[in-house]
Design a protein around this motif. Structure first.
Motif, PDB file in Angstrom:
ATOM      1  N   LEU A 135      24.911  54.904  30.366  1.00 16.25           N
ATOM      2  CA  LEU A 135      25.231  56.050  31.218  1.00 16.25           C
ATOM      3  C   LEU A 135      25.825  55.589  32.544  1.00 16.25           C
ATOM      4  O   LEU A 135      26.737  56.228  33.091  1.00 16.25           O
ATOM      5  CB  LEU A 135      23.979  56.896  31.456  1.00 16.25           C
ATOM      6  N   GLY A 136      25.297  54.470  33.071  1.00 22.87           N
ATOM      7  CA  GLY A 136      25.835  53.940  34.316  1.00 22.87           C
ATOM      8  C   GLY A 136      27.270  53.480  34.167  1.00 22.87           C
ATOM      9  O   GLY A 136      28.118  53.728  35.037  1.00 22.87           O
ATOM     10  N   TYR A 137      27.570  52.804  33.056  1.00 19.26           N
ATOM     11  CA  TYR A 137      28.954  52.382  32.812  1.00 19.26           C
ATOM     12  C   TYR A 137      29.871  53.577  32.568  1.00 19.26           C
ATOM     13  O   TYR A 137      31.066  53.539  32.888  1.00 19.26           O
ATOM     14  CB  TYR A 137      29.005  51.445  31.607  1.00 19.26           C
ATOM     15  N   LEU A 138      29.315  54.639  31.976  1.00 22.37           N
ATOM     16  CA  LEU A 138      30.107  55.842  31.762  1.00 22.37           C
ATOM     17  C   LEU A 138      30.464  56.502  33.087  1.00 22.37           C
ATOM     18  O   LEU A 138      31.570  57.036  33.267  1.00 22.37           O
ATOM     19  CB  LEU A 138      29.335  56.822  30.871  1.00 22.37           C
ATOM     20  N   ALA A 139      29.526  56.461  34.052  1.00 19.79           N
ATOM     21  CA  ALA A 139      29.772  57.078  35.354  1.00 19.79           C
ATOM     22  C   ALA A 139      30.710  56.242  36.219  1.00 19.79           C
ATOM     23  O   ALA A 139      31.549  56.779  36.952  1.00 19.79           O
ATOM     24  CB  ALA A 139      28.442  57.296  36.085  1.00 19.79           C
ATOM     25  N   PHE A 140      30.565  54.917  36.126  1.00 24.28           N
ATOM     26  CA  PHE A 140      31.374  54.053  36.977  1.00 24.28           C
ATOM     27  C   PHE A 140      31.531  52.703  36.302  1.00 24.28           C
ATOM     28  O   PHE A 140      30.543  52.072  35.926  1.00 24.28           O
ATOM     29  CB  PHE A 140      30.730  53.878  38.360  1.00 24.28           C
ATOM     30  N   SER A 141      32.770  52.268  36.146  1.00 25.03           N
ATOM     31  CA  SER A 141      33.036  50.981  35.495  1.00 25.03           C
ATOM     32  C   SER A 141      34.171  50.296  36.227  1.00 25.03           C
ATOM     33  O   SER A 141      35.346  50.581  35.985  1.00 25.03           O
ATOM     34  CB  SER A 141      33.400  51.187  34.020  1.00 25.03           C
ATOM     35  N   PRO A 142      33.863  49.381  37.151  1.00 23.02           N
ATOM     36  CA  PRO A 142      34.913  48.715  37.931  1.00 23.02           C
ATOM     37  C   PRO A 142      35.725  47.751  37.080  1.00 23.02           C
ATOM     38  O   PRO A 142      35.346  47.399  35.959  1.00 23.02           O
ATOM     39  CB  PRO A 142      34.121  47.970  39.010  1.00 23.02           C
ATOM     40  N   GLU A 143      36.853  47.335  37.625  1.00 23.25           N
ATOM     41  CA  GLU A 143      37.718  46.390  36.927  1.00 23.25           C
ATOM     42  C   GLU A 143      37.053  45.022  36.881  1.00 23.25           C
ATOM     43  O   GLU A 143      36.050  44.758  37.536  1.00 23.25           O
ATOM     44  CB  GLU A 143      39.070  46.299  37.646  1.00 23.25           C
ATOM     45  N   ASP A 144      37.626  44.125  36.080  1.00 22.46           N
ATOM     46  CA  ASP A 144      37.086  42.778  35.963  1.00 22.46           C
ATOM     47  C   ASP A 144      37.127  42.080  37.312  1.00 22.46           C
ATOM     48  O   ASP A 144      38.040  42.266  38.107  1.00 22.46           O
ATOM     49  CB  ASP A 144      37.887  41.970  34.938  1.00 22.46           C
ATOM     50  N   GLY A 145      36.129  41.239  37.553  1.00 25.96           N
ATOM     51  CA  GLY A 145      36.070  40.511  38.808  1.00 25.96           C
ATOM     52  C   GLY A 145      34.671  40.550  39.379  1.00 25.96           C
ATOM     53  O   GLY A 145      33.687  40.879  38.707  1.00 25.96           O
ATOM     54  N   TYR A 146      34.574  40.221  40.660  1.00 26.71           N
ATOM     55  CA  TYR A 146      33.269  40.161  41.307  1.00 26.71           C
ATOM     56  C   TYR A 146      32.612  41.539  41.376  1.00 26.71           C
ATOM     57  O   TYR A 146      31.388  41.652  41.294  1.00 26.71           O
ATOM     58  CB  TYR A 146      33.418  39.578  42.719  1.00 26.71           C
ATOM     59  N   GLY A 147      33.416  42.577  41.534  1.00 27.69           N
ATOM     60  CA  GLY A 147      32.849  43.922  41.581  1.00 27.69           C
ATOM     61  C   GLY A 147      32.187  44.305  40.272  1.00 27.69           C
ATOM     62  O   GLY A 147      31.103  44.908  40.259  1.00 27.69           O
ATOM     63  N   ALA A 148      32.819  43.956  39.156  1.00 29.38           N
ATOM     64  CA  ALA A 148      32.241  44.265  37.854  1.00 29.38           C
ATOM     65  C   ALA A 148      30.945  43.499  37.630  1.00 29.38           C
ATOM     66  O   ALA A 148      29.968  44.039  37.106  1.00 29.38           O
ATOM     67  CB  ALA A 148      33.248  43.934  36.745  1.00 29.38           C
ATOM     68  N   VAL A 149      30.914  42.227  38.050  1.00 27.34           N
ATOM     69  CA  VAL A 149      29.695  41.421  37.894  1.00 27.34           C
ATOM     70  C   VAL A 149      28.569  41.971  38.759  1.00 27.34           C
ATOM     71  O   VAL A 149      27.416  42.067  38.322  1.00 27.34           O
ATOM     72  CB  VAL A 149      29.990  39.948  38.239  1.00 27.34           C
ATOM     73  N   ALA A 150      28.891  42.341  39.998  1.00 28.54           N
ATOM     74  CA  ALA A 150      27.874  42.899  40.889  1.00 28.54           C
ATOM     75  C   ALA A 150      27.339  44.224  40.357  1.00 28.54           C
ATOM     76  O   ALA A 150      26.123  44.477  40.388  1.00 28.54           O
ATOM     77  CB  ALA A 150      28.451  43.082  42.294  1.00 28.54           C
ATOM     78  N   TRP A 151      28.234  45.079  39.862  1.00 28.13           N
ATOM     79  CA  TRP A 151      27.797  46.365  39.321  1.00 28.13           C
ATOM     80  C   TRP A 151      26.928  46.170  38.071  1.00 28.13           C
ATOM     81  O   TRP A 151      25.941  46.872  37.877  1.00 28.13           O
ATOM     82  CB  TRP A 151      29.001  47.228  39.004  1.00 28.13           C
ATOM     83  N   THR A 152      27.276  45.208  37.251  1.00 29.08           N
ATOM     84  CA  THR A 152      26.469  44.905  36.068  1.00 29.08           C
ATOM     85  C   THR A 152      25.062  44.465  36.465  1.00 29.08           C
ATOM     86  O   THR A 152      24.062  44.905  35.868  1.00 29.08           O
ATOM     87  CB  THR A 152      27.143  43.802  35.230  1.00 29.08           C
ATOM     88  N   ALA A 153      24.969  43.581  37.462  1.00 24.79           N
ATOM     89  CA  ALA A 153      23.660  43.095  37.908  1.00 24.79           C
ATOM     90  C   ALA A 153      22.795  44.229  38.449  1.00 24.79           C
ATOM     91  O   ALA A 153      21.623  44.370  38.095  1.00 24.79           O
ATOM     92  CB  ALA A 153      23.839  42.005  38.961  1.00 24.79           C
TER      93      ALA A 153
END
Length: 605
Positions: A135-153
């Protein structure tokens, strides 16, 4: 029921070697039905007794999961049937995750938690955390990079914290820090198992099952599981119990942030692919292991010390309240009893010691020998089974069996490779050649007309080359790239001795860029016409840099390896059975002698 227990005195004095030896012996000794019953029913009676039993079930769980995984994979390999592939993926995800959770459960210093309920938390909590993550990825999914890694964590740790806290409150274990640690760890194990199944499935299945990749990912993901999702969630469960008002306590948010930072460091290599990012994985792994050990050791020590203090207070007798007359009478009675049992000797004769040979083993000595032989039998049986399992997995990963013959050329033999595939013909190709509109339709080799328009044309060049074009109306490809409008060249062939020989590309067997569902882009290195009739395919090995021509005839590869694995497996199997039988026979013999001694003692009484 007699249980083997920790010695608090040894723990306080730091007698580490003694504890390790005791732990090792208890792990491999034969346990009774009563001990299995106590382990499986622990926590159902609602008591919170102190649990000083050494962990032992985790090793049985580890060996069982490994053997099931190895056997399933091996028989799927020899049968060449992928029907067991989902089972292998599931067992690969459980390989270390489930035994690790069992170990955490056994290390809980109180019997206030049930294994059955913990497994229920694993299933429900793991599924809940995955649903929250999606659900979190459905609401917001940043592009590849540091932002995506931080959001995943941040997202994945929050997804584990919510069901962990909910499970702790529902089970009413807030006052037991190690129970909260284990409950949150179960949620982390559930998420880790689901995530590992996804990685194993998508990375090892592409036009068939790649057992080598499946085994490698299963082992690597399982080993990393002891310092990732499981413990990251467990830290939050532990601090949630330690804080009286966690939502208002900075320590709770500090531990939550620590879990997210550790997760970020672990995934950092996915953001930049730099070698230095591996340091984040190494640091996170070491820190997680040390912090987990510190928490478990601290909580166990606090519980054991409190239990010892309470036991000391209960057994202490206030002698100041006992009168002097009572103490005098007790002392006189003890002296009289001692004289009656051991009367004083008058003129004792000098003792004569006769040499009667070595004294017979006492019952206590025989019991120790029996336990030692039983432990050795179990150890050798376990080692043999594990080694055979490892050999079986190596067989699955090795290049053994019938397959098409491959003619290999080194990276410096590109011309030789092309000449071999083209059977010595000097042929040329031009993949950038546009369609020649000056050639009349009567000279085309073939064409396709759809709705009154040409959609496919094959033109003959130099009386031997056939260039095939297809008309594109534009659009977007699967990889997101735009498809140009107009005629596109899609095939080149050459006619030799009445046969059409296609021009194909030696495709690298390792993708240049991987996505979740497969290769996003493939590297094409060398073009050549397949003239030889026995060549059925060509490819370039990106690992070794070799060029390979796949031939039509089937040969057996790895005969020497197969013989070596068979001899090694047979030797280990026979040696393991022999050692197990020898030590088990000694253990059984000593058990009979112990029973005989006990029977003689009963008859004497």
């Amino acid at each position: 029921m007699e249980q083997r227990r920790y010695f608090p005195e040894a723990q306080r004095k730091g007698r580490r070697a003694e504890r390790i030896k005791k732990w090792f012996c208890e792990t491999f000794r034969t346990h009774t039905k009563e001990e299995y019953k106590e382990f499986l029913t622990r926590g159902f009676d609602g008591s919170d007794r102190v649990n000083k039993v050494y962990p032992w079930a985790y090793m049985r769980m580890l060996v069982l999961c490994f053997l099931l995984f190895a056997v399933t994979t091996f028989f799927m390999y020899i049968s060449n049937n992928a029907i067991s592939y989902p089972t292998m993926v599931f067992l690969g995800a459980l390989l270390i995750n489930l035994p690790f959770m069992t170990l955490i459960y056994e290390l809980c210093p109180k019997t206030d938690l049930s294994l059955v309920r913990l497994i229920f938390v694993l299933v429900v909590g793991g599924c809940a955390s995955v649903i929250i993550t999606e659900l979190g990825y459905l609401a917001f999914s940043p592009e590849d990079g540091y932002g995506a890694v931080a959001w995943t964590a941040v997202l994945e740790e929050l997804a584990k914290i919510i069901p962990s806290v909910a499970a702790i409150l529902i089970m009413k274990k807030r006052q037991s820090p190690m129970a909260c640690f284990a409950i949150a760890a179960a949620v982390g194990v559930g998420m880790s198992v689901i995530e590992d199944m996804g990685y194993i499935l998508f990375e090892s299945f592409e036009e068939g099952v790649d057992l080598k990749t499946a085994i490698t990912i299963s082992v690597l993901r399982s080993v990393s599981g002891i310092a990732t999702h499981t413990v990251w969630a467990a830290y939050v469960g532990w601090i949630f119990s330690r804080c009286k008002r966690p939502l208002l306590d900075v320590r709770f948010y500090a531990v939550c942030l620590t879990s997210m930072v550790l997760h970020f460091l672990w995934d950092l290599i996915a953001a930049n692919g730099e070698v230095w990012a591996v340091l984040g994985i190494v640091f996170g792994f070491i820190f997680s292991i040390c912090f987990t050990r510190w928490i478990i050791k601290k909580e166990r020590r606090l519980v054991f010390e409190a239990a010892d203090a309470a036991e000391t207070l209960e057994t202490a007798i206030p002698t100041e309240n006992i009168s002097a007359e009572v103490l005098t009478e007790a002392a006189e009675a003890e002296i009289a009893t001692s004289d009656a049992v051991n009367p004083p000797a008058t003129n004792p004769a000098p003792a004569v010691v006769a040499n009667e040979g070595f004294p017979e083993d006492t019952e206590e000595v025989k019991i120790k020998k029996r336990d030692r032989y039983s432990n050795l039998a179990n150890i050798f049986a376990t080692i043999a089974a594990v080694i055979i399992g490892v050999l079986g997995l190596n067989v699955c990963m090795a290049n053994i069996g019938y397959d098409n013959e491959v003619k290999t050329f080194s990276s410096t033999q590109v011309n030789e490779f092309v000449s071999y595939v083209q059977d010595g013909y000097a042929l040329s190709h031009d993949w950038n050649r546009p369609i020649d509109k000056s050639i009349p339709a009567s000279e085309w080799a073939s064409c396709t007309i759809t709705n009154g328009e040409y959609t496919q044309i094959t033109q003959i060049v130099d009386d031997r080359y056939y260039y095939s074009y297809i008309y594109s109306k534009g659009g977007q490809a699967v990889d997101g790239k735009a498809i140009p409008v107009g005629w596109q060249l899609y095939d080149i062939s050459v006619k030799i001795d009445g046969r059409m020989c296609p021009c194909i590309k030696a495709v690298s067997n390792v993708a240049d860029e991987d996505s979740l569902f497969g290769s996003a882009e493939t590297v094409y290195d060398v073009y050549c016409f397949v003239v030889r009739e026995d060549v059925v395919g060509v490819y370039r090995d990106s690992v070794f840099g070799t060029y390979n021509a796949v031939l039509g005839n089937v040969v057996f590869y790895g005969l020497a390896q197969a013989i070596g694995y068979a001899l090694s497996g047979g030797t280990i199997l026979m040696l393991g059975i022999l050692l197990f039988a020898v030590f088990k026979a000694q253990s059984v013999r000593l058990a009979k002698e112990i029973n005989q001694i006990k029977g003689e003692d009963v008859n004497a009484e």
